[in-house]
Design a protein around this motif. Structure first.
Motif, PDB file in Angstrom:
ATOM      1  N   ILE A 179       0.828  -1.077  -0.082  1.00 20.24           N
ATOM      2  CA  ILE A 179      -0.117  -0.005   0.158  1.00 20.24           C
ATOM      3  C   ILE A 179       0.753   1.353   0.174  1.00 20.24           C
ATOM      4  O   ILE A 179       0.394   2.233  -0.563  1.00 20.24           O
ATOM      5  CB  ILE A 179      -0.919  -0.118   0.990  1.00 20.24           C
ATOM      6  CG1 ILE A 179      -2.167  -1.023   1.160  1.00 20.24           C
ATOM      7  CG2 ILE A 179      -1.486   1.418   1.218  1.00 20.24           C
ATOM      8  CD1 ILE A 179      -2.896  -1.225   2.372  1.00 20.24           C
ATOM      9  N   SER A 180       2.117   1.223   0.584  1.00 20.61           N
ATOM     10  CA  SER A 180       2.814   2.433   0.765  1.00 20.61           C
ATOM     11  C   SER A 180       3.210   3.462  -0.635  1.00 20.61           C
ATOM     12  O   SER A 180       3.312   4.552  -0.180  1.00 20.61           O
ATOM     13  CB  SER A 180       4.270   1.883   1.557  1.00 20.61           C
ATOM     14  OG  SER A 180       4.885   0.958   0.745  1.00 20.61           O
ATOM     15  N   PRO A 181       3.314   2.882  -1.576  1.00 25.44           N
ATOM     16  CA  PRO A 181       3.438   3.562  -3.048  1.00 25.44           C
ATOM     17  C   PRO A 181       2.700   4.481  -3.118  1.00 25.44           C
ATOM     18  O   PRO A 181       2.711   5.584  -3.533  1.00 25.44           O
ATOM     19  CB  PRO A 181       3.635   2.480  -4.028  1.00 25.44           C
ATOM     20  CG  PRO A 181       4.216   1.315  -3.508  1.00 25.44           C
ATOM     21  CD  PRO A 181       3.501   1.016  -2.008  1.00 25.44           C
ATOM     22  N   ALA A 182       1.240   4.295  -2.615  1.00 24.40           N
ATOM     23  CA  ALA A 182      -0.048   5.201  -2.762  1.00 24.40           C
ATOM     24  C   ALA A 182       0.283   6.612  -2.143  1.00 24.40           C
ATOM     25  O   ALA A 182       0.048   7.533  -2.592  1.00 24.40           O
ATOM     26  CB  ALA A 182      -1.087   4.498  -2.436  1.00 24.40           C
ATOM     27  N   LEU A 183       0.948   6.545  -1.167  1.00 23.60           N
ATOM     28  CA  LEU A 183       1.444   7.654  -0.359  1.00 23.60           C
ATOM     29  C   LEU A 183       2.145   8.705  -1.215  1.00 23.60           C
ATOM     30  O   LEU A 183       2.031   9.863  -1.511  1.00 23.60           O
ATOM     31  CB  LEU A 183       1.916   7.629   1.131  1.00 23.60           C
ATOM     32  CG  LEU A 183       2.294   8.677   1.913  1.00 23.60           C
ATOM     33  CD1 LEU A 183       1.307   9.682   2.187  1.00 23.60           C
ATOM     34  CD2 LEU A 183       3.219   8.233   3.398  1.00 23.60           C
ATOM     35  N   PHE A 184       3.331   8.108  -1.595  1.00 17.68           N
ATOM     36  CA  PHE A 184       4.114   8.741  -2.353  1.00 17.68           C
ATOM     37  C   PHE A 184       3.625   9.404  -3.776  1.00 17.68           C
ATOM     38  O   PHE A 184       4.096  10.402  -4.384  1.00 17.68           O
ATOM     39  CB  PHE A 184       5.467   8.075  -2.804  1.00 17.68           C
ATOM     40  CG  PHE A 184       6.078   7.456  -1.377  1.00 17.68           C
ATOM     41  CD1 PHE A 184       6.778   8.401  -0.714  1.00 17.68           C
ATOM     42  CD2 PHE A 184       6.205   6.291  -1.114  1.00 17.68           C
ATOM     43  CE1 PHE A 184       7.458   8.115   0.437  1.00 17.68           C
ATOM     44  CE2 PHE A 184       6.845   6.012   0.195  1.00 17.68           C
ATOM     45  CZ  PHE A 184       7.388   6.999   1.062  1.00 17.68           C
ATOM     46  N   ALA A 185       2.603   8.490  -4.261  1.00 13.50           N
ATOM     47  CA  ALA A 185       2.126   8.892  -5.562  1.00 13.50           C
ATOM     48  C   ALA A 185       1.144  10.149  -5.436  1.00 13.50           C
ATOM     49  O   ALA A 185       1.069  10.920  -6.413  1.00 13.50           O
ATOM     50  CB  ALA A 185       1.304   7.580  -6.101  1.00 13.50           C
ATOM     51  N   ILE A 186       0.324  10.095  -4.344  1.00 12.10           N
ATOM     52  CA  ILE A 186      -0.278  11.379  -3.725  1.00 12.10           C
ATOM     53  C   ILE A 186       0.300  12.555  -3.777  1.00 12.10           C
ATOM     54  O   ILE A 186       0.072  13.734  -4.198  1.00 12.10           O
ATOM     55  CB  ILE A 186      -1.346  11.013  -2.624  1.00 12.10           C
ATOM     56  CG1 ILE A 186      -2.438  10.063  -3.116  1.00 12.10           C
ATOM     57  CG2 ILE A 186      -2.121  12.302  -2.436  1.00 12.10           C
ATOM     58  CD1 ILE A 186      -3.193   9.428  -1.989  1.00 12.10           C
ATOM     59  N   ILE A 187       1.399  12.351  -3.048  1.00 12.83           N
ATOM     60  CA  ILE A 187       2.578  13.744  -2.708  1.00 12.83           C
ATOM     61  C   ILE A 187       2.812  14.373  -3.955  1.00 12.83           C
ATOM     62  O   ILE A 187       2.895  15.212  -4.471  1.00 12.83           O
ATOM     63  CB  ILE A 187       3.724  13.216  -1.843  1.00 12.83           C
ATOM     64  CG1 ILE A 187       2.902  12.851  -0.444  1.00 12.83           C
ATOM     65  CG2 ILE A 187       4.405  14.401  -1.736  1.00 12.83           C
ATOM     66  CD1 ILE A 187       4.043  12.453   0.859  1.00 12.83           C
ATOM     67  N   THR A 188       3.208  13.121  -4.915  1.00 12.74           N
ATOM     68  CA  THR A 188       3.905  13.798  -6.267  1.00 12.74           C
ATOM     69  C   THR A 188       2.954  14.271  -7.259  1.00 12.74           C
ATOM     70  O   THR A 188       2.927  15.211  -7.858  1.00 12.74           O
ATOM     71  CB  THR A 188       4.562  12.444  -6.906  1.00 12.74           C
ATOM     72  OG1 THR A 188       5.516  11.769  -6.142  1.00 12.74           O
ATOM     73  CG2 THR A 188       5.088  12.876  -8.291  1.00 12.74           C
ATOM     74  N   LEU A 189       1.573  13.695  -7.352  1.00 10.34           N
ATOM     75  CA  LEU A 189       0.418  14.382  -7.699  1.00 10.34           C
ATOM     76  C   LEU A 189       0.162  15.525  -7.624  1.00 10.34           C
ATOM     77  O   LEU A 189       0.095  16.615  -8.312  1.00 10.34           O
ATOM     78  CB  LEU A 189      -0.560  13.475  -7.739  1.00 10.34           C
ATOM     79  CG  LEU A 189      -2.006  13.636  -8.610  1.00 10.34           C
ATOM     80  CD1 LEU A 189      -2.822  12.509  -8.676  1.00 10.34           C
ATOM     81  CD2 LEU A 189      -2.859  14.724  -7.909  1.00 10.34           C
ATOM     82  N   LEU A 190       0.118  16.116  -6.277  1.00 10.07           N
ATOM     83  CA  LEU A 190      -0.032  17.420  -5.759  1.00 10.07           C
ATOM     84  C   LEU A 190       0.917  18.426  -6.126  1.00 10.07           C
ATOM     85  O   LEU A 190       0.836  19.430  -6.584  1.00 10.07           O
ATOM     86  CB  LEU A 190      -0.160  17.214  -4.151  1.00 10.07           C
ATOM     87  CG  LEU A 190      -1.375  16.621  -3.716  1.00 10.07           C
ATOM     88  CD1 LEU A 190      -1.409  16.621  -2.115  1.00 10.07           C
ATOM     89  CD2 LEU A 190      -2.769  16.998  -4.046  1.00 10.07           C
ATOM     90  N   PHE A 191       2.107  17.936  -6.364  1.00  9.77           N
ATOM     91  CA  PHE A 191       3.252  18.876  -6.553  1.00  9.77           C
ATOM     92  C   PHE A 191       3.213  19.153  -8.348  1.00  9.77           C
ATOM     93  O   PHE A 191       3.724  20.205  -8.659  1.00  9.77           O
ATOM     94  CB  PHE A 191       4.580  18.158  -6.378  1.00  9.77           C
ATOM     95  CG  PHE A 191       4.788  18.598  -4.897  1.00  9.77           C
ATOM     96  CD1 PHE A 191       5.226  19.905  -4.455  1.00  9.77           C
ATOM     97  CD2 PHE A 191       5.216  17.482  -4.053  1.00  9.77           C
ATOM     98  CE1 PHE A 191       5.465  19.980  -3.069  1.00  9.77           C
ATOM     99  CE2 PHE A 191       5.627  17.733  -2.891  1.00  9.77           C
ATOM    100  CZ  PHE A 191       5.867  18.835  -2.049  1.00  9.77           C
ATOM    101  N   ARG A 192       2.811  18.014  -9.009  1.00  9.65           N
ATOM    102  CA  ARG A 192       2.645  18.267 -10.240  1.00  9.65           C
ATOM    103  C   ARG A 192       1.548  19.196 -10.766  1.00  9.65           C
ATOM    104  O   ARG A 192       1.567  19.749 -12.058  1.00  9.65           O
ATOM    105  CB  ARG A 192       2.533  16.933 -10.988  1.00  9.65           C
ATOM    106  CG  ARG A 192       3.747  16.027 -10.995  1.00  9.65           C
ATOM    107  CD  ARG A 192       3.748  14.823 -11.646  1.00  9.65           C
ATOM    108  NE  ARG A 192       4.966  14.074 -11.858  1.00  9.65           N
ATOM    109  CZ  ARG A 192       5.081  12.770 -12.569  1.00  9.65           C
ATOM    110  NH1 ARG A 192       3.960  12.331 -13.150  1.00  9.65           N
ATOM    111  NH2 ARG A 192       6.140  12.252 -12.671  1.00  9.65           N
ATOM    112  N   LEU A 193       0.619  19.479  -9.962  1.00  7.79           N
ATOM    113  CA  LEU A 193      -0.599  20.076 -10.545  1.00  7.79           C
ATOM    114  C   LEU A 193      -0.074  21.583 -10.986  1.00  7.79           C
ATOM    115  O   LEU A 193       0.646  22.193  -9.961  1.00  7.79           O
ATOM    116  CB  LEU A 193      -1.685  20.319  -9.256  1.00  7.79           C
ATOM    117  CG  LEU A 193      -2.410  18.975  -8.988  1.00  7.79           C
ATOM    118  CD1 LEU A 193      -3.163  19.208  -7.645  1.00  7.79           C
ATOM    119  CD2 LEU A 193      -3.189  18.542 -10.364  1.00  7.79           C
ATOM    120  N   GLY A 194      -0.653  22.169 -11.931  1.00  5.88           N
ATOM    121  CA  GLY A 194      -0.357  23.462 -12.469  1.00  5.88           C
ATOM    122  C   GLY A 194       1.091  23.601 -13.155  1.00  5.88           C
ATOM    123  O   GLY A 194       1.286  24.642 -13.801  1.00  5.88           O
ATOM    124  N   SER A 195       1.662  22.426 -13.546  1.00  5.68           N
ATOM    125  CA  SER A 195       2.909  22.370 -14.543  1.00  5.68           C
ATOM    126  C   SER A 195       2.403  22.780 -15.866  1.00  5.68           C
ATOM    127  O   SER A 195       1.417  22.342 -16.384  1.00  5.68           O
ATOM    128  CB  SER A 195       3.466  20.833 -14.528  1.00  5.68           C
ATOM    129  OG  SER A 195       4.129  20.761 -13.253  1.00  5.68           O
TER     130      SER A 195
END
Length: 447
Positions: A179-195
């Protein structure tokens, strides 16, 4: 095509480049983390679900097969609909499939979700690296693109670190690990918004006004659309999926597919089954299996540090040659010392990790430099896909190889694979260092 007086390929680095590099690195980090975490999860997953050796191999290969599918399909999709949309969508998918993997109750369910997880990972390579490559100045492109793939090794090492911390959590530890990769995926997703969307891609689609606006926003008001150094001829044939398999790109496609495959076959086998491989060396106990796996994974990162400096100093071709040569030599040593002990075998594996880590990021650099904007993501996706065919087969067969050939035999197989990569590099590898992105994709300079 002549370069303009003020080219974006010679533009200074800005905070935008650093941020985009960091956000784009989230995908490779997750790739390394998600693919490595399953090897540790198997310690509790295998007895927990009473898995057979064939099921263990299938689970290890599931994500790699998914990457094959995801890279082939979504690289092409990225060239069609743009980098920006896919830049976020695939991270959301990665988070969902990680969560479902950890909540599974049957082996077939985990295999399915890990396959779909791999498809999301495969999609991110052409999406994120194409977007990044199309903004980086040429003097820094190899190093910054390379950094994103060093993050793969960091992600893999971090997976072993997390697993080490959770080793005493109990028989359900595998659920938390998957399950743990989900946490890092969500964090990365939030940072990518607005690129922003790639200005080069917008230009390739004839959306000149949008491309001009992005150029001025990213590089400054003094830059114009012409400063991208690219033009799109109205009467030129439109590129499509098959373009990379035709002259003059076929040779480059073959080169990328072969060297990438020969790099990842032994690398993924080591990452996925590091504890089992170390056990075959004669190492026992959690400290050796977990700790030894962590050390090996960390050495892939260590190798990347000088590699990021050398890629601009000696060029792409020499760095790849030296890496394959050293890997071939050290993995072949057990052939001549069949009675090598656990310490010797561990040292050989450690040197291989450093050699591989010094150049494995060229898997990202080369295809992004060798193909034009219209098919850049497609080329990266194909390289990702083809390489995973071999790595999926090797991962599936690795447990059987350890059983049938032992530690020395398994390393010797890796030596043969690295030798193929060395020969392919000698014959096919071009040099693309310190050239503009538009010139490396032309027929003459990259052929």
């Amino acid at each position: 095509m002549s370069m303009t007086a003020r080219s974006v390929d010679d533009a200074p680095l800005t905070a935008f480049h650093y941020k985009l590099t960091l956000f784009s690195s989230g995908g490779p980090f997750l790739d390394g983390y998600a693919l490595s975490i399953v090897g540790i999860a198997l310690i509790t997953l295998q007895p927990g679900l009473n898995m057979s050796p064939a099921e263990v191999g299938l689970l290890g290969a599931a994500s790699l097969i998914g990457i094959f599918a995801g890279g082939a399909v979504f690289g092409w999709v990225t060239d069609k609909i743009g980098r920006k949309k896919m830049y976020v969508i695939d991270l959301l998918a990665l988070a969902v499939f990680s969560l479902l993997s950890g909540l599974s109750t049957e082996v077939w369910q985990i295999v399915l979700w890990r396959f779909l997880l791999g498809a999301a990972i495969g999609a991110d390579y052409p999406i994120a690296t194409s977007l990044l490559a199309e903004y980086l100045p040429r003097r820094h492109r190899g190093r910054f693109l390379g950094f994103t793939f060093v993050m793969w090794a960091i992600g893999a090492a971090f997976a072993f670190f997390v697993a080490f911390l959770l080793r005493d959590i109990g028989p359900d530890a595998w659920r938390y690990l998957l399950i743990s990769p989900a946490l890092f995926a969500i964090i990365t997703l939030l940072f990518r918004l607005g690129s922003p969307e790639s200005a080069r891609w917008l230009l390739s689609q004839g959306r000149n006004d949008e491309a001009r606006a992005v150029v001025k926003k990213v590089y400054g008001e003094q830059y114009e659309l012409e400063d991208l150094g690219e033009t799109v001829e109205d009467d030129a044939p439109r590129a499509n999926f098959l373009t990379v398999f035709r002259h003059p790109y076929l040779k480059r496609t073959v080169f990328v597919a072969v060297f990438w495959t020969m790099q990842v076959i032994p690398m993924f086998a080591v990452y996925t089954f590091a504890p089992e491989l170390l056990a075959s060396f004669g190492m026992t106990g959690d400290a050796n299996l977990y700790g030894g796996s962590l050390i090996i994974s960390a050495l892939f990162v260590v190798g990347g540090i000088p590699g990021l400096w050398l890629v601009e100093k000696i060029g792409r071709r020499k760095l790849l040659l030296y890496s394959f040569l050293l890997a071939t030599v050290v993995l072949a040593i057990p052939i001549f010392i069949p009675a090598a002990g656990s310490v010797t075998l561990f040292v050989m594996l450690a040197i291989f990790a450093i050699a591989s880590g010094s150049a494995n990021f060229l898997q990202i650099v080369y295809p992004n430099e060798l193909f034009p904007t219209e098919v850049r993501a497609t080329a990266v996706g194909i390289g990702t896909s083809v390489s995973r065919i071999g790595s999926a087969v090797s991962t599936y067969l690795m447990p059987l190889a350890i059983i049938n050939f032992g530690a020395s035999g398994s390393l010797a197989i890796g030596a043969g694979i690295s030798l193929i990569g060395l020969i392919a590099t000698i014959i096919l590898a071009p040099e693309t260092a310190n050239r503009s992105l538009s010139s490396t994709a032309t027929h003459e300079s990259a052929a």
